[in-house]
Design an enzyme around this catalytic site. Structure first.
Site, PDB file in Angstrom:
ATOM      1  N   ASP A  51       0.835  -1.198   0.000  1.00  0.00           N
ATOM      2  CA  ASP A  51       0.000   0.000   0.000  1.00  0.00           C
ATOM      3  C   ASP A  51       0.875   1.256   0.000  1.00  0.00           C
ATOM      4  O   ASP A  51       1.692   1.443   0.910  1.00  0.00           O
ATOM      5  CB  ASP A  51      -0.874  -0.044   1.266  1.00  0.00           C
TER       6      ASP A  51
ATOM      7  N   CYS B 193      -6.324   4.227  -3.476  1.00  0.00           N
ATOM      8  CA  CYS B 193      -6.593   2.851  -3.017  1.00  0.00           C
ATOM      9  C   CYS B 193      -7.847   2.192  -3.568  1.00  0.00           C
ATOM     10  O   CYS B 193      -7.786   1.136  -4.189  1.00  0.00           O
ATOM     11  CB  CYS B 193      -6.759   2.832  -1.501  1.00  0.00           C
TER      12      CYS B 193
ATOM     13  N   HIS C 162     -11.297  -2.018   2.036  1.00  0.00           N
ATOM     14  CA  HIS C 162     -11.486  -0.679   1.438  1.00  0.00           C
ATOM     15  C   HIS C 162     -12.424  -0.658   0.239  1.00  0.00           C
ATOM     16  O   HIS C 162     -12.310   0.211  -0.644  1.00  0.00           O
ATOM     17  CB  HIS C 162     -10.124  -0.064   1.047  1.00  0.00           C
TER      18      HIS C 162
ATOM     19  N   LYS D 187       1.083   9.936  -5.500  1.00  0.00           N
ATOM     20  CA  LYS D 187      -0.272   9.456  -5.211  1.00  0.00           C
ATOM     21  C   LYS D 187      -1.276  10.601  -5.317  1.00  0.00           C
ATOM     22  O   LYS D 187      -0.959  11.722  -4.936  1.00  0.00           O
ATOM     23  CB  LYS D 187      -0.301   8.871  -3.791  1.00  0.00           C
TER      24      LYS D 187
END
Ligand SMILES: *[C@@H]1O[C@H](CO)[C@@H](O)[C@H](O)[C@H]1NC(C)=O
Ligand SMILES: *[C@@H]1O[C@H](CO)[C@@H](O)[C@H](O)[C@H]1NC(C)=O
Ligand SMILES: *[C@@H]1O[C@H](CO)[C@@H](O)[C@H](O)[C@H]1NC(C)=O
Ligand SMILES: *[C@@H]1O[C@H](CO)[C@@H](O)[C@H](O)[C@H]1NC(C)=O
Ligand SMILES: *[C@@H]1O[C@H](CO)[C@@H](O)[C@H](O)[C@H]1NC(C)=O
Length: 511
Positions: free
Chosen positions: A34, A73, A129, A307
């Site tokens: 992650d 994510c 998630h 990100k």
């Protein structure tokens, strides 16, 4: 009689010398790191944080050098598990929050559901998630036989408590589950070690008459929660005393635990005898959060952005495949690949077919992986959301700037690469007479093959191509499922549910 005897003989021959489909199905292990930065993998030239176990697997397998994920994510995980594009899923906008009642649509079929049809035992360890406001959205209702881990995006590495966001940032509660049981007994166990040790345990106890599927989306190296989001065991922090920057030192320690746990995982596969017939896939979920984005200090340098951006630093990801079943181990694949490709690729690898009535965005890359055949795709729709987006076509990438205010190159000093080390990515020349790329531009165009660092906006040099890509992007956007995102719901708060986050919109939430 004779004919059927001959036929049986043929079947026997096939069984003995056979077609892939008659061999024991390969075990599949998918490890998701992650928020790991592109340049933080040793095999991408990062030498500040040793990742020997990850590097060894990568070097013995096939490094996927032209591999893309979503920028955050939830969309990435959704694409990985469904083979569909986040925009087809309505998951192109934000991540699922602990207080926001939405998730991956219930009409979608997930990888473990396909694999169960072919006899696989299906385990999940780690971060979900993809929605948990009702139990039907959670892992063990969606194809996994077992799950140990958390339902939302992050937790504290030791207490496994999560916080809400925005207005709910003071709201705190446990998010840790063993299937549908609130798992309080792991308080104090460091997430990465706990998950790694559970993986070892499942491998050692596996009944090998059945094929094994493990989805291991690790907590590492995503930030936990305030007041100290970046936690690691002291012995790991001590390994990195030479790093001055506190956040970076902590990130390094977190990554180092992850690498050690991959070492343990590999050892367990070997010890159990499953190694020979296992396909191990390693992928990040998105580019590294650099320079404090998401409270973290990854490095994608010299790639642009990080990100939460459509720049290469946000979507060009770390990935490799490892297996003794590979025909070209020890190579680097430069073929274009998207995270949604794993599902169709895995189906071919296990000798099965996908149903024809679903519009997958992912394509089968097994021929490209096994036989170095050309990529099954020439195009990647990165994303389009809130007026910003990007699409890749061949060597070119059209960018509609920008999602967040992180449009440079991070960290600004490239101290995350050793002084003597050449970066793995070779940037092209920077032509300062070309226009920059800002949100004032309708779009920008980059030649990623010669300019992977996205220095030179050449939209005005190739107006026809730029316009064509813009139209492609808009056509895809017009067909997208609208974002499923929902506003925060205070009924989710843990003080209403015995101190833990739960399936709060069910009639009888787990209390
Ligand atoms: C599930 O339903 C949504 C509409 O609610 C649709 O956009 C999506 O394509 C459907 N998924 C599948 C696999 O048919
Ligand atoms: C946050 O709280 C304020 C004041 O109570 C409210 O107006 C606002 O809508 C809330 N925002 C969200 C995202 O819930
Ligand atoms: C976890 O342990 C800490 C320290 O012992 C304690 O303060 C905390 O309340 C515990 N959390 C839970 C959810 O039991
Ligand atoms: C590796 O395995 C050892 C032995 O079981 C265990 O004590 C250790 O916590 C594991 N390390 C990680 C990082 O998971
Ligand atoms: C830089 O861009 C300008 C404008 O398009 C062009 O004329 C020039 O040749 C370029 N320089 C280099 C070194 O590529």
């Amino acid at each position: 009689m004779l004919r059927s005897g001959a036929c049986q003989f043929l079947v026997l021959l096939l069984l003995v010398f056979g077609g892939d489909t008659r061999k024991a199905k390969p075990n599949i292990v998918i490890v998701v790191a992650d928020d790991m930065g592109y340049t933080d993998a040793g095999f991408h030239g990062g030498d500040q944080i040793p990742t020997p176990h990850i590097d060894k697997l990568a070097h013995e397998g096939i490094i996927l050098d032209n591999y893309y994920t979503a920028m955050i994510c939830t969309p990435s995980r959704a694409a990985l598990l469904t083979g569909r594009h986040p925009m087809q899923l309505g998951l192109q906008h934000g991540v699922v929050g602990a207080t926001t009642p939405f998730g991956l649509g219930l009409n979608e079929t997930l990888l473990p559901q396909y694999l169960k049809k072919y006899g696989y035992v299906t385990h999940m360890i780690g971060k979900w998630h993809l929605g948990s406001f009702k139990l039907v959205y959670t892992p063990t209702k969606r194809g996994f036989d077992t799950h140990l881990g958390f339902w939302n995006g992050k937790t504290d590495y030791f207490t496994h408590m999560n916080r809400g966001r925005g207005n709910a940032s003071k709201i705190i509660g446990l998010d840790f589950w063993e299937n549908f049981k609130v798992a309080r007994e792991y308080n104090g166990s460091y997430g990465t070690e706990l998950f790694g040790n559970r993986a070892v345990d499942l491998i050692m106890r596996h009944d090998q008459s059945k094929p094994f599927f493990l989805y291991l989306p690790h907590q590492a190296v995503h930030a936990g929660i305030a007041p100290q989001p970046l936690k690691a065991p002291q012995e790991y922090l001590d390994r990195f005393k030479f790093i001055q920057h506190d956040g970076r030192r902590r990130y390094a320690a977190m990554l180092s635990v992850l690498d050690d746990s991959i070492g343990n995982l590999t050892a367990a596969l070997k010890k159990s005898g499953m190694y020979e017939n296992t396909i191990l896939i390693f992928t990040t979920d998105n580019g590294g959060p650099a320079d404090g984005v998401s409270h973290n200090y990854a490095s994608n340098w010299p790639l642009r952005g990080c990100k939460r951006t459509n720049w290469e630093g946000g979507v060009r990801a770390v990935s490799f495949i490892h297996s003794l079943l590979l025909k070209n181990p020890g190579t680097i694949s430069h073929h274009l690949m998207h995270i949604s490709d794993w599902l169709p690729t895995i189906m071919t690898a296990i000798g099965e077919k996908l149903p024809s009535n679903i519009d997958y965005y992912g394509v089968d890359q097994w021929p490209s992986i096994q036989f170095n055949a050309p990529s099954a795709r020439n195009e990647i729709m990165h994303n389009y959301d809130d007026g910003a987006g990007a699409i890749r076509y061949g060597d070119y990438k059209l960018v509609i700037c920008c999602t967040i205010n992180k449009n440079g190159w991070y960290p600004e000093e490239h101290f995350y690469i050793g002084d003597n080390q050449k970066p793995y990515i070779q940037c092209g020349e920077r032509n300062s007479s070309l226009p920059s790329c800002t949100s004032a531009d309708k779009y920008c165009l980059f030649d990623i093959a010669s300019d992977p660092c996205e220095y030179n906006n050449i939209a005005f040099l190739k107006p026809d191509l730029a316009e064509k890509l813009y139209n492609k992007l808009m056509t895809f956007a017009d067909a997208a499922q609208p974002p499923r995102d929902k506003p925060s719901d205070p009924d989710s708060y843990p003080d209403l549910h015995n101190g833990h986050w739960t399936d709060w919109l069910d009639k009888h939430p787990i209390f």
